[in-house]
Write an enzyme that holds these catalytic residues in place. Sequence first.
Site, short mmCIF file in Angstrom:
data_model
loop_
_atom_site.label_atom_id
_atom_site.label_comp_id
_atom_site.label_asym_id
_atom_site.label_seq_id
_atom_site.Cartn_x
_atom_site.Cartn_y
_atom_site.Cartn_z
N PRO A 258 0.85 -1.20 0.00
CA PRO A 258 0.00 0.00 0.00
C PRO A 258 0.88 1.24 0.00
O PRO A 258 1.64 1.49 0.94
CB PRO A 258 -0.79 -0.14 1.31
N ASP A 432 5.81 3.36 1.62
CA ASP A 432 5.10 2.15 2.03
C ASP A 432 4.29 2.50 3.27
O ASP A 432 4.85 2.74 4.34
CB ASP A 432 6.11 1.04 2.32
N HIS A 433 2.97 2.54 3.13
CA HIS A 433 2.12 3.01 4.23
C HIS A 433 2.11 2.04 5.41
O HIS A 433 1.65 2.41 6.50
CB HIS A 433 0.69 3.25 3.72
N ARG A 434 2.58 0.84 5.23
CA ARG A 434 2.67 -0.09 6.36
C ARG A 434 3.77 0.33 7.33
O ARG A 434 3.78 -0.08 8.49
CB ARG A 434 2.96 -1.50 5.85
#
Length: 460
Positions: A258, A432-434
């Site tokens: 994501p 990377d939104h994680r």
Amino acid sequence: MAINITMPALSPTMEEGSLTKWLVKAGDTVEAGDVIAEIETDKATMEVEAVDEGVVTEILVAEGTEGVAVNAVIAVLAEEGEEAGEGAAPEPVPTDAVASASPAPAGAGPSRAGGGDAPAGGGSDSGSDVRDALASTPMKLADVGEGERRIKASPLARRIAALQGIDLKAVTGSGPHGRIVKADVESAAAGAGGAAGTALVPSQQAEIVGPGRGPGDLILPQVLDDRVYAPGSYELVPLDGMRRTVAKRLTQSFMQVPHFPLTVDIQLDRLLAARSGMNAAAPKGVKVSVNDMLIKASALALMDEPDCNASYSDEGIAYHKSAHISVAVAIEGGLITPVIRDAQGKSLRQISAEMKDLATRARDRKLKPQEYMGGTFSLSNLGMFGINDFASIINPPEGMIMSVGAGEKRPIVLDDGTLGVGTMMSVTLTCDHRVIGGAEGAQWLAAFKRYVETPEAMLL
């Protein structure tokens, strides 16, 4: 006892490679440490050394063979005083390697310079695309037999035959002991219906269940339909190892990570002036580029914002202690990302010299795996091509990649409120939104912008 020489894993992610050249032949005596072959991975060409001494009794995989799986037996070495053929028999070469190593029979289609299978019959080679899509994906097919006689065929040949409706009973094998390999099925397909008969229509596309996939997941083979592109209207160039790997990994990244972009404009005038001054004062042969300065600024910003120097894993988030900057370098057939390690502690002069060396050897495919793996952040610069702004795909397991556009003259509002002209550059940070939230990404961009707009801070 006979010693099997196998295809080595030259990097942690290597699954297969191309055996580009043998430096020994059957009957040669080798010592441990002797270079015996050259292997091309998806990123580089590397030498393979013998780990034992003895006499080469058999070469099982011919030079020029592509798609040889890791741990496939490629040659046999006999110990001193041992007769050829004594000892343990070689382990079976994995299917893809056997199929690639087998010579193509007459009529299978010409080989294209540089390796790979050329289209049979001069038209659409949709079967080639199917093979590429399925070569590493398990598919259970029933054994082929006729009464008490079992037809010897590689699993890959069976898959292709099943997809294209080829009866293996009518195919003559050219592999070891009459085994049917992919080239035989290709030849049979070309003779049975030409290129037009090999194209798959949607109703023929197969459901493929692979590792990590459920039976409900439909993976459509990427094939060209002759109803869309007429046979003979294009030239089909087989995928090489690099292009195949890039396609696979970036597709996985785009689908599974994501990601979100952050864009900011940065004024370059002070950085360009500082660069001119440094190059004027530098010893002969030393020339710092804008890209070298951006590498340094990126590394320092990662040290200022350590939460952004991170990688996601299922076990947790890895926060890296040093800034290892991967720099995208375009080479023939794709791109590679050599890494400037510990960039935060290196001078601009060191970064410049190291980057020139890595880029030169990258284009020659002479990098070692440790020189293009292990980055914590990526930098992709297309400014020299006149691109104003763009967004890149994250290079896992890194948490961020920055896309750098061209520096160009733009109207700007000066500190006193009047209009002026400045050299501006747009950069886009993909996160990377994680691992990294919007606030963290914005803070990193602010730190990076500060170093670029006040380059003296890089020297402190």
